[in-house]
Enzyme design. Sequence first.
Site, mmCIF file in Angstrom:
data_model
loop_
_atom_site.group_PDB
_atom_site.id
_atom_site.type_symbol
_atom_site.label_atom_id
_atom_site.label_comp_id
_atom_site.label_asym_id
_atom_site.label_seq_id
_atom_site.Cartn_x
_atom_site.Cartn_y
_atom_site.Cartn_z
ATOM 1 N N GLY A 162 9.092 1.710 10.839
ATOM 2 C CA GLY A 162 8.263 2.839 10.369
ATOM 3 C C GLY A 162 6.835 2.841 10.884
ATOM 4 N N SER A 163 6.619 2.332 12.121
ATOM 5 C CA SER A 163 5.236 2.301 12.613
ATOM 6 C C SER A 163 4.686 3.708 12.853
ATOM 7 C CB SER A 163 5.118 1.453 13.878
ATOM 8 O OG SER A 163 5.806 2.048 14.935
ATOM 9 N N ASP B 272 10.665 8.007 5.649
ATOM 10 C CA ASP B 272 9.642 7.069 6.132
ATOM 11 C C ASP B 272 8.242 7.460 5.653
ATOM 12 O OD1 ASP B 272 11.827 6.230 7.582
ATOM 13 O OD2 ASP B 272 10.715 5.949 9.444
HETATM 14 O O1 PMV Z 1 14.411 5.748 12.879
HETATM 15 P P1 PMV Z 1 14.340 5.082 11.543
HETATM 16 O O2 PMV Z 1 14.353 3.620 11.559
HETATM 17 O O3 PMV Z 1 13.241 5.644 10.687
HETATM 18 O O4 PMV Z 1 15.680 5.473 10.751
HETATM 19 C C1 PMV Z 1 16.168 6.759 10.731
HETATM 20 C C2 PMV Z 1 16.960 6.951 9.496
HETATM 21 C C3 PMV Z 1 18.036 8.017 9.656
HETATM 22 O O5 PMV Z 1 18.674 8.152 8.396
HETATM 23 C C4 PMV Z 1 19.077 7.585 10.690
HETATM 24 C C5 PMV Z 1 17.459 9.361 10.100
HETATM 25 C C6 PMV Z 1 16.552 10.043 9.078
HETATM 26 O O6 PMV Z 1 15.768 10.922 9.507
HETATM 27 O O7 PMV Z 1 16.651 9.775 7.859
#
Ligand code: PMV
Length: 314
Positions: free
Chosen positions: A86-87, A130
């Site tokens: 999540g950087s 995130d």
């Molecule tokens: O790219 P990351 O590590 O933030 O993970 C994405 C998470 C997903 O569920 C695959 C996509 C999303 O937008 O929620």
Amino acid sequence: MKRCSAPGKVILFGEHAVVFGKPAFALAIDLRITASVSSSDQYLVNGRPMKKQHHVYVSKALDEAWNGPPIEIVTRSRIPSGSGLGSSAAVTVATIGSMLAERGRFRPETVARKAFEVELAVQGRASPTDTSTSSNGHGVLVAQEKMDGFLWRISAGDKAWSMHHRDVPGFTFVVGYTGIHASTGPLVAGVKKLVDSSRDAARAVDRIAEVVLDGVSAVEKGDKARVGKLMLENHGLLNSLGVGHPLLDKAVEACERVSYGAKLTGAGGGGSMIALTDDPVSASEAIASVGCTPMTVNVGCEGVRLEPRATRAD
Ligand code: PMV
């Protein structure tokens, strides 16, 4: 001059299924990014003139949260970029936080909303998991319906997500970074194709939703054995959706005897895995033995916050 810091995150349960409207559970980690804004005679990022193509998140954050005179933005990161921790969300959240603070409008909810708009504009496709986790900190349960601990609801087009605060016990995780960069967009698209054509894949997504809710209650009870078991099940389900990687499997297997359980975290296809453990030294050794980079993280940390002015030591 205003200065904010924001945490990175790990997704404990529910990645990919959350894109289909299922729940997900993410935890803020104790790796933070700091951003400060101060007045300047031109737009500068870390001492250099701002360029939209180099400073994509910061320049979109300016469009979203700043309409004043030129400023200098200085960022400091403890989160490796492209590691699935999540950087990009944290740098966006910290930058927007300090811009809003400069205008006397700092509120975590406002930060979360604006930061999601930035991620959406940069990535084209994103869930607010995130950015809301980095803004709120602690644990964040994403769900369609409103539940206890409701924070805010964020929508994009015909999609909407309700975000909920969850307290998290002081668990220790070791992250294993594969060093393999895989883009989230194509992985998300691949899962959609599979789910549209395979009943087993659709069932896997439904099962992940059950795992998430079971997992949230196990975390709240501090039941690490149950959390670990569900992590392993979630990992298998993600593999069945085609987002695994042999190195992630190796790292998960290597942690078998030194953790409660482990799984890939985030988009998969590379990126990182996490292991829940009471013995971070042995788990780190196990992860390093298969060629991944270990990082011990604590979870349930504070979200975006104002920081005192930088000192020479920062
Ligand atoms: O790219 P990351 O590590 O933030 O993970 C994405 C998470 C997903 O569920 C695959 C996509 C999303 O937008 O929620």
